[in-house]
Design a protein around this motif. Structure first.
Motif, PDB file in Angstrom:
ATOM      1  N   GLY A  32     -28.056 -74.048  37.860  1.00 48.66           N
ATOM      2  CA  GLY A  32     -28.770 -75.261  37.488  1.00 48.66           C
ATOM      3  C   GLY A  32     -30.086 -75.464  38.202  1.00 48.66           C
ATOM      4  O   GLY A  32     -30.625 -76.562  38.181  1.00 48.66           O
ATOM      5  N   ASN A  33     -30.597 -74.454  38.833  1.00 44.65           N
ATOM      6  CA  ASN A  33     -31.862 -74.570  39.567  1.00 44.65           C
ATOM      7  C   ASN A  33     -32.785 -73.427  39.157  1.00 44.65           C
ATOM      8  O   ASN A  33     -33.229 -72.629  39.986  1.00 44.65           O
ATOM      9  CB  ASN A  33     -31.589 -74.556  41.064  1.00 44.65           C
ATOM     10  N   GLN A  37     -24.756 -72.144  31.867  1.00 45.93           N
ATOM     11  CA  GLN A  37     -25.914 -72.670  31.117  1.00 45.93           C
ATOM     12  C   GLN A  37     -26.607 -73.704  31.960  1.00 45.93           C
ATOM     13  O   GLN A  37     -25.998 -74.673  32.419  1.00 45.93           O
ATOM     14  CB  GLN A  37     -25.444 -73.278  29.781  1.00 45.93           C
ATOM     15  N   ASP A  38     -27.877 -73.448  32.197  1.00 46.13           N
ATOM     16  CA  ASP A  38     -28.638 -74.361  33.038  1.00 46.13           C
ATOM     17  C   ASP A  38     -28.965 -75.638  32.278  1.00 46.13           C
ATOM     18  O   ASP A  38     -29.308 -75.620  31.088  1.00 46.13           O
ATOM     19  CB  ASP A  38     -29.949 -73.717  33.495  1.00 46.13           C
ATOM     20  N   ILE A  39     -28.840 -76.745  32.970  1.00 45.63           N
ATOM     21  CA  ILE A  39     -29.330 -78.054  32.498  1.00 45.63           C
ATOM     22  C   ILE A  39     -30.381 -78.473  33.499  1.00 45.63           C
ATOM     23  O   ILE A  39     -30.051 -78.883  34.624  1.00 45.63           O
ATOM     24  CB  ILE A  39     -28.195 -79.072  32.381  1.00 45.63           C
ATOM     25  N   ALA A  40     -31.631 -78.289  33.111  1.00 48.09           N
ATOM     26  CA  ALA A  40     -32.725 -78.525  34.055  1.00 48.09           C
ATOM     27  C   ALA A  40     -33.965 -79.017  33.307  1.00 48.09           C
ATOM     28  O   ALA A  40     -34.617 -78.250  32.585  1.00 48.09           O
ATOM     29  CB  ALA A  40     -33.039 -77.255  34.839  1.00 48.09           C
ATOM     30  N   SER A  62     -31.435 -79.242  22.601  1.00 48.13           N
ATOM     31  CA  SER A  62     -31.763 -78.309  21.539  1.00 48.13           C
ATOM     32  C   SER A  62     -30.576 -77.485  21.100  1.00 48.13           C
ATOM     33  O   SER A  62     -30.700 -76.683  20.175  1.00 48.13           O
ATOM     34  CB  SER A  62     -32.869 -77.370  22.012  1.00 48.13           C
ATOM     35  N   SER A  63     -29.514 -77.630  21.753  1.00 52.54           N
ATOM     36  CA  SER A  63     -28.303 -76.859  21.372  1.00 52.54           C
ATOM     37  C   SER A  63     -27.084 -77.679  21.727  1.00 52.54           C
ATOM     38  O   SER A  63     -27.141 -78.570  22.568  1.00 52.54           O
ATOM     39  CB  SER A  63     -28.260 -75.528  22.139  1.00 52.54           C
ATOM     40  N   PRO A  64     -26.003 -77.351  21.059  1.00 49.90           N
ATOM     41  CA  PRO A  64     -24.770 -78.110  21.377  1.00 49.90           C
ATOM     42  C   PRO A  64     -24.373 -77.898  22.841  1.00 49.90           C
ATOM     43  O   PRO A  64     -24.605 -76.863  23.425  1.00 49.90           O
ATOM     44  CB  PRO A  64     -23.733 -77.533  20.424  1.00 49.90           C
ATOM     45  N   ARG A  74     -28.814 -80.506  36.388  1.00 47.35           N
ATOM     46  CA  ARG A  74     -27.410 -80.353  36.893  1.00 47.35           C
ATOM     47  C   ARG A  74     -27.393 -79.196  37.897  1.00 47.35           C
ATOM     48  O   ARG A  74     -27.459 -78.026  37.507  1.00 47.35           O
ATOM     49  CB  ARG A  74     -26.445 -80.081  35.759  1.00 47.35           C
ATOM     50  N   LEU A  75     -27.305 -79.564  39.166  1.00 47.38           N
ATOM     51  CA  LEU A  75     -27.225 -78.536  40.216  1.00 47.38           C
ATOM     52  C   LEU A  75     -25.750 -78.196  40.479  1.00 47.38           C
ATOM     53  O   LEU A  75     -24.927 -79.087  40.721  1.00 47.38           O
ATOM     54  CB  LEU A  75     -27.868 -79.042  41.499  1.00 47.38           C
ATOM     55  N   VAL A  76     -25.475 -76.916  40.348  1.00 50.01           N
ATOM     56  CA  VAL A  76     -24.111 -76.437  40.655  1.00 50.01           C
ATOM     57  C   VAL A  76     -24.083 -76.035  42.132  1.00 50.01           C
ATOM     58  O   VAL A  76     -24.712 -75.046  42.523  1.00 50.01           O
ATOM     59  CB  VAL A  76     -23.700 -75.272  39.754  1.00 50.01           C
TER      60      VAL A  76
END
Length: 965
Positions: A677-678, A754-757, A890-892, A707-709
């Motif tokens: 996530g970074n 999957q990164d959320i950033a 942009s994606s599920p 979202r940092l893991v």
């Protein structure tokens, strides 16, 4: 020394000796006469008979007289003899070889010479002689005869009226004057000879003597009287004075008198009477009336007394042990005797001499040993010797000799056991008897008298040191010290038994004293306190330690029973057991150090003695930590988020991840890292403190939810880890918390890979542009140019204006609820803001339960009822742009299953927990299983279960280095 010359010398031992001599008169030297050289001591001499008057020197063979005086006239064999050489003493002398291996017997004879030691005697001290008157001178008169016990010229030589010898006798002579008798009687013959059977009955007539006298009257009357006759003749025979018949007066034994020789006088009755004499020879004819006699005498150096011969058991075979003389007083065939040994005895007879002149009725034998003698086998032999004569009928006799086998010290003392083992209890009193050893000796007398002594065993190098003693006579072994089995359990020594023979013989036995145990020792633990360290999570019934206990006693006294004694508060009750044989302690449960770190209890050992003895030891058991607990993140929770203004400076503290570990030591030494996530490397976390800081410059593309893991690892082996989610919402303000909460909820179900950033549309635009350019380049250049212009305009439009609040595009936004455009806050045209300190405008958002409580439990479910958001402004205001409303995907966003940080009840090691979680993921992010949500490109239907009451607050900037909590 023993040669043939000895055989020829057997008849040469003849000596003469005058009677009435003193003691120790030398008679002769037997050795010299036999030609034997003496002086070496190998040949000795022994007088076998004649020892009443004679003796011999054993070494030199010198023959001499004893102290007993020899009186010729009193010797029985010298009575009624008519030759001076017929009075003698017979003797036998044996020549003995070394160890009596051979014996030769020689006969000798000492002729006793008469000396004039007896005075003639008349029958009466007064002799009466009648003399007639007018007898002319020279007339002879017969006087009563005198007797003299001496012989020959020492006897009566002549009669004298007056005699002047050195010895004389006197008598009174009375003379009577009678008439003249001038004719003498005359016998028919001068010698009468007859045979008389011995044992003839008294009165048996033998012969008649006849004499005639020419005178008449009384001068012609003849009477017969004994003349020169011995007392034996007068006692045995009767002479009739008138008829002259000679008859038997008493039974005559030929063996006593074999011939009677005497004179008979015929005398008339004239005055003076005239006489004539005749000689009578009476031969006694033998009858087989005598049984053979067996005379057993000693021979050599073997003593024989009272019919008992003492023979040493070590004599050689064929050793003569006795002299047997067999004789028969009869004559001829009646006196020929055969002799033999009767019975199965180790003896036999051998002739003592082989001379041809030996009389048949008198034979000598040696009694020889024919087999070895053994005192221990047979101590006495009754040797019976039978002699049978050749008469008709034959007569026999027997005699016996008791051969007493003399013991020689040829047997050592013998113990019944070569090794005598004795059990004797310890803690004895000094002087107690341990055992009695007994040895036997097959010998007898002194040879069997035994004395005992103690000696050190040849198999043991240890000295007795006065611990044991033995009675030399009884064999009682006593202990003189107190024995302690624990110091020494076995004593070994040798008992020697010696007899008193010469030389002494000995035997020995080994005595092994095994000290028997008494329960005089308590059990003893090797330590007073046993300390054990065991790992937690050990399987039940596993060994956790071993105590060592010993008992210096033995047998049942050392048989130990071990048991667990409860410790403080009975913490060991039912938890521990102990194996009796090995002392191994087992646990019945699995240890959890986090529940209890140590146990203390006592182990008791009881021996099997009577009475029993016991001891206890303390056991301290410490549970060693195992890395069985993953770190637990206590802050932040997975569903919370932090608002970070885009204007935040570098090194701004975003949040602090706080985690704990139930383990200890290295297992609880935590380090933090961002594992996902970074992608823009905007954030970094301090590995030790968990402080998350902004390290990159925020750009427009970074607006939105990050979202940092965060992975928290301990230092155990193998290490345990926990993954937590730190949501950072980059925006100027938080105007629509519901949208952010929806995005946070969706991120919980998005794969961690999957990164959320930041703004997802920003990257999506770049992707679409690349696709369009590629398609246009592939079809045609013109179309490509048009499309490029269109896409360029499109891209410029997007890049210049961004997302406008409330504006709808062909794509769907995350707009859970409609907002009034009129109420939309205006954008700050200046676009500039003052410099903000660290922690400025950071908003910490936490999901709340409907009742306002925090979600702390990892198993609690979020409420389905939506709630209102509440906030507190920090440095921004409601006028801040609400970028959350323009955050789109942009994606599920697929669903993700999270691993909780701690197990559910009863499943400590379970790694999966039902969602939604509070804040912790266990394990690596790549391994987390992924679910999915159904989202379109423009919109996403969030499940109502993720709608929940959210409380958020805008906190004032705290003074460094404090963090949001």
């Amino acid at each position: 020394y023993r040669d043939e010359s000895l055989k020829t010398a057997k008849q040469l031992l003849r000596y003469r000796l005058a009677e009435e001599g003193p003691a120790d008169i030398r008679i002769g030297n037997v050795a010299s006469d036999l030609g034997i050289v003496t002086g070496s001591g190998e040949v000795t001499f022994s007088l076998e008979s004649g020892s009443d008057y004679l003796k011999i020197d054993n070494m030199t063979g010198e023959l001499s007289t004893t102290e007993r005086r020899i009186d010729r006239e009193k010797l029985p064999q010298c009575q009624m003899i008519f030759d001076e050489n017929e009075c003698f003493l017979d003797f036998e002398v044996s020549v003995i070889g070394p160890s009596q291996s051979w014996v030769d017997l020689f006969e000798g004879r000492v002729i006793i010479l008469d000396i004039n030691d007896n005075t003639p005697t008349f029958p009466s001290p007064v002799l009466t002689l009648t003399v007639e008157e007018n007898r002319p001178v020279g007339t002879l008169y017969l006087l009563p005869t005198a007797t003299d016990r001496d012989f020959g010229r020492n006897g009566i030589e002549r009669y004298e009226l007056l005699q002047e010898p050195a010895r004389s006798s006197q008598a009174i002579l009375r003379v009577l004057i009678t008439d003249v008798n001038d004719n003498s009687p005359r016998f028919e013959k001068s010698v009468y000879e007859a045979d008389l059977a011995e044992n003839s009955s008294p009165g048996t007539p033998i012969l008649q003597l006849r004499a005639a006298d020419l005178d008449v009257g009384v001068n012609g009357q003849i009477e017969y009287v004994f003349g020169a006759a011995t007392e034996s003749v007068r006692r045995l025979l009767r002479l009739d004075e008138t008829s002259g018949w000679l008859s038997v007066l008493h039974r005559i034994d030929r063996e006593e008198v074999n011939q009677l020789r005497f004179t008979v006088m015929a005398r008339d009755r004239g005055q003076p009477p005239k006489t004539d004499k005749a000689t009578v020879v009476l031969n006694i004819r033998d009858e087989n009336d005598n049984v053979p006699t067996i005379d057993i005498r000693k021979i050599g150096r073997i003593p024989l007394r009272d019919g008992v011969a003492s023979v040493a058991e070590d004599v050689l075979v064929d050793t003569p042990i006795a002299l047997v003389q067999v004789s028969d007083r009869d004559q001829g065939e009646n006196g020929v005797v055969t002799c033999t040994v009767v019975g199965d005895v180790p003896f036999q007879l051998k002739p003592a001499s082989e001379g041809e002149g030996e009389p048949q009725n008198k034979r000598k034998y040696f009694l020889h040993t024919s087999a070895p003698l053994d005192y221990e086998a047979v101590r006495d032999y009754n040797v019976v010797i039978v002699a049978v004569d050749s008469g008709s009928p034959s007569l026999s006799s027997n005699n016996s000799l008791l051969v007493r086998v003399g013991d020689t010290n040829d047997n050592p003392p013998v113990f019944s056991q070569a090794v005598l083992e004795v059990s004797f209890p310890e803690n004895n009193l000094p002087g107690e008897r341990v055992a009695t050893v007994v040895a036997t000796d097959a010998d007898s007398g002194k040879n069997a008298e035994i004395t005992y002594s103690l000696e050190a065993s040849p198999l043991s190098s240890e000295a007795l040191g006065g611990i044991f003693s033995i009675d030399p006579d009884s064999g009682d072994v006593s202990v003189q010290a107190v024995l302690d089995r624990e110091q020494r359990d076995t004593y070994e020594f040798q008992v020697t038994a010696r007899d008193k023979g010469v030389p002494s013989l000995q035997g020995s036995t080994t005595v092994v004293v095994r000290v028997a145990d008494r329960n005089d020792n308590e059990p003893r633990f090797m330590q007073d306190v046993f300390t054990f360290y065991v790992k937690e999570n050990l399987q039940p019934n596993s060994p956790v330690g071993m105590v060592t206990v010993m008992d210096f006693d033995k047998g049942r006294n050392a048989e130990l029973s071990l048991s667990i004694q409860p410790g403080d508060h009975d913490q060991a009750a039912g938890i521990f057991s102990i194996e009796n044989d090995t002392g191994t302690i087992f646990s019945t449960v699995s240890f959890d150090r986090e529940q209890q770190t140590s146990y203390t209890f006592k182990v008791k050992a009881v021996d099997g003695g009577e009475p029993p003895r016991s001891a206890t030891a303390t056991v301290s058991l410490f549970v060693m930590d195992e890395n069985d607990n993953a770190p637990t993140v206590t802050f932040p929770s997975n569903s919370s988020y932090t608002v970070l203004p885009p204007s935040s400076n570098m090194r701004t503290v975003v949040a602090t991840v706080v985690a704990t570990d139930a383990d200890t030591g290295l297992n609880a030494d935590l380090n933090y890292s961002i594992v996902g996530g970074n992608p823009f490397k905007l954030f970094e976390i301090d590995p030790a403190s968990g402080v998350v800081s902004l390290v990159g410059k925020l750009a427009p593309k970074h607006y939105g939810l990050h979202r940092l893991v965060v992975q928290v690892n301990d230092s155990g082996q193998p290490p345990q880890s926990t993954t937590a989610l730190l949501h950072v919402f980059v925006n100027e303000s938080l105007s629509n918390a519901t949208v952010v909460e929806s995005q946070v909820a969706r991120s919980l179900h998005t794969p961690l890979a999957q990164d959320i950033a930041g703004d997802p549309s920003y990257e999506l635009s770049k992707q679409r542009l690349s696709i369009v350019i590629g398609v246009v380049a592939g079809i045609m250049t013109v179309i490509l140019l048009i499309l490029v212009v269109v896409m360029a305009r499109y891209c410029r439009s997007k890049g210049k204006h961004g997302y406008e609040a409330g504006k709808k595009d062909h794509e769907d936004f995350f707009t859970p609820q409609q907002h009034d455009k009129a109420k939309k806050p205006k954008k700050d045209k200046k676009g500039k803001k003052g410099k903000q300190p660290l922690y400025s405008s950071i908003v910490t958002v936490e999901a709340s339960k409907p009742n306002g409580q925090r979600y702390d439990s990892v198993n609690e479910k979020l409420s389905d009822s939506p709630g209102m958001g509440r906030y507190r402004s920090v440095n921004g205001g409601p006028g801040s742009p609400d970028l959350a409303r323009h955050y789109k995907s942009s994606s599920p966003l697929p669903t993700v299953q999270l691993h909780p940080q701690s197990p559910t009840a009863g499943k400590k090691h379970q790694a999966v927990q039902d969602l939604p979680p509070a804040n912790t993921f266990v394990g690596a992010g790549d391994n987390i299983s992924i679910g999915s949500d159904h989202c379109s490109e423009y919109s996403c239907q969030a499940s109502s279960k993720y709608s929940k009451q959210v409380r958020f607050s805008l906190l004032p900037p705290p003074p460094p280095p404090l963090y949001n909590t």
